[in-house]
Write a protein that holds these residues in place. Structure first.
Motif, PDB file in Angstrom:
ATOM      1  N   GLU A   1       0.841  -1.194   0.000  1.00 30.79           N
ATOM      2  CA  GLU A   1       0.000   0.000   0.000  1.00 30.79           C
ATOM      3  C   GLU A   1       0.876   1.244   0.000  1.00 30.79           C
ATOM      4  OE1 GLU A   1      -2.880   0.015   3.129  1.00 30.79           O
ATOM      5  OE2 GLU A   1      -3.903  -1.758   2.364  1.00 30.79           O
TER       6      GLU A   1
ATOM      7  N   VAL B   1      -3.202   0.250  -3.814  1.00 25.08           N
ATOM      8  CA  VAL B   1      -2.919  -1.113  -3.375  1.00 25.08           C
ATOM      9  C   VAL B   1      -2.376  -1.883  -4.573  1.00 25.08           C
ATOM     10  CG1 VAL B   1      -3.896  -3.223  -2.410  1.00 25.08           C
ATOM     11  CG2 VAL B   1      -4.787  -0.999  -1.692  1.00 25.08           C
TER      12      VAL B   1
ATOM     13  N   THR C   1      -4.917   6.066  -1.215  1.00 24.94           N
ATOM     14  CA  THR C   1      -4.074   4.890  -1.014  1.00 24.94           C
ATOM     15  C   THR C   1      -4.189   3.982  -2.232  1.00 24.94           C
ATOM     16  OG1 THR C   1      -4.383   5.001   1.377  1.00 24.94           O
ATOM     17  CG2 THR C   1      -3.633   2.912   0.487  1.00 24.94           C
TER      18      THR C   1
ATOM     19  N   LYS D   1      -7.543   2.254  -3.093  1.00 22.54           N
ATOM     20  CA  LYS D   1      -8.258   1.708  -1.949  1.00 22.54           C
ATOM     21  C   LYS D   1      -9.460   2.594  -1.666  1.00 22.54           C
ATOM     22  CE  LYS D   1      -7.349   0.045   2.714  1.00 22.54           C
ATOM     23  NZ  LYS D   1      -6.313  -0.045   3.745  1.00 22.54           N
ATOM     24  N   GLU D   2     -10.592   1.951  -1.485  1.00 23.17           N
ATOM     25  CA  GLU D   2     -11.814   2.708  -1.193  1.00 23.17           C
ATOM     26  C   GLU D   2     -11.691   3.328   0.186  1.00 23.17           C
ATOM     27  OE1 GLU D   2     -14.199   3.264  -3.407  1.00 23.17           O
ATOM     28  OE2 GLU D   2     -12.984   2.118  -4.815  1.00 23.17           O
TER      29      GLU D   2
END
Length: 194
Positions: free
Chosen positions: A162, A180, A178, A190-191
């Protein structure tokens, strides 16, 4: 109109001009913080897209050339024994080898940098760029994309790997992003957890 009669002049009075100027100033003062936040969000989005582009480029080159391609990340202010590529050596600080315990030269840089290389020829740089917004991981790491598109993320501190990018300049209204990277080679945002 007979000659000699004065016509009444029409125009703006000084008070009307001052009121208009004050209203325009108030609107401008309210718009500046919103515009500053907009610029910070745009810069962050641009850098996120650039990092995704670099990772996708490395993965596609690994598949196309059927060789391992590495993406190296060196965050700002991280001490490293590896020198960066020439175009990323802004504000390089070399520590004397007598001062550190390993006995080798160590370097520190004020800005972040990333570069793409072939694993078999690490001096052959395919792409390089600078980043001011990578906030984590805070240490140097690399990702290696293999010939089938899989990623070796063993040097990344987290699994899956990450990377968090945060807007610089202290804009609290801009949410960090973020990315991933999984061992399958997939790269996703990233949600947010809200």
């Amino acid at each position: 109109m007979p000659v000699g009669e004065l016509r009444q002049q029409r125009g703006f009075t000084l008070i009307e001009l001052l009121v208009t100027l004050i209203i325009a100033t108030i609107i401008a003062i309210m718009a500046v913080p919103a515009f500053t936040g907009f610029l910070a969000r745009q810069q962050l989005a641009s850098e996120v897209n650039e990092i995704i582009s670099v990772l996708s480029f490395a993965r596609s080159e690994a598949i196309k050339q059927r060789t391992d391609i590495s993406v190296n990340f060196s965050p700002s202010n991280a001490i490293t024994s590896n020198r960066r590529p020439e175009s990323c050596r802004d504000n390089e600080i070399a520590e004397d080898s007598a001062e550190n315990s390993q006995g080798s030269a160590r370097y520190r840089y004020s800005g972040g940098c990333y570069w793409v290389t072939k694993s078999v020829a690490p001096d052959d740089i395919l792409r390089v760029g600078q980043s001011t917004n990578i906030s984590s991981p805070e240490q140097e790491f690399s990702l290696t994309f293999q010939s089938l598109g899989d990623a070796d993320i063993s040097s990344c501190p987290d699994s899956p790997c990450e990377m968090t990018l945060k807007a610089t300049g202290g804009s609290a209204s801009t949410s960090p992003v973020t990315l991933v990277i999984r061992t399958t080679g997939s790269i996703r945002r990233k949600e947010s957890e809200s």
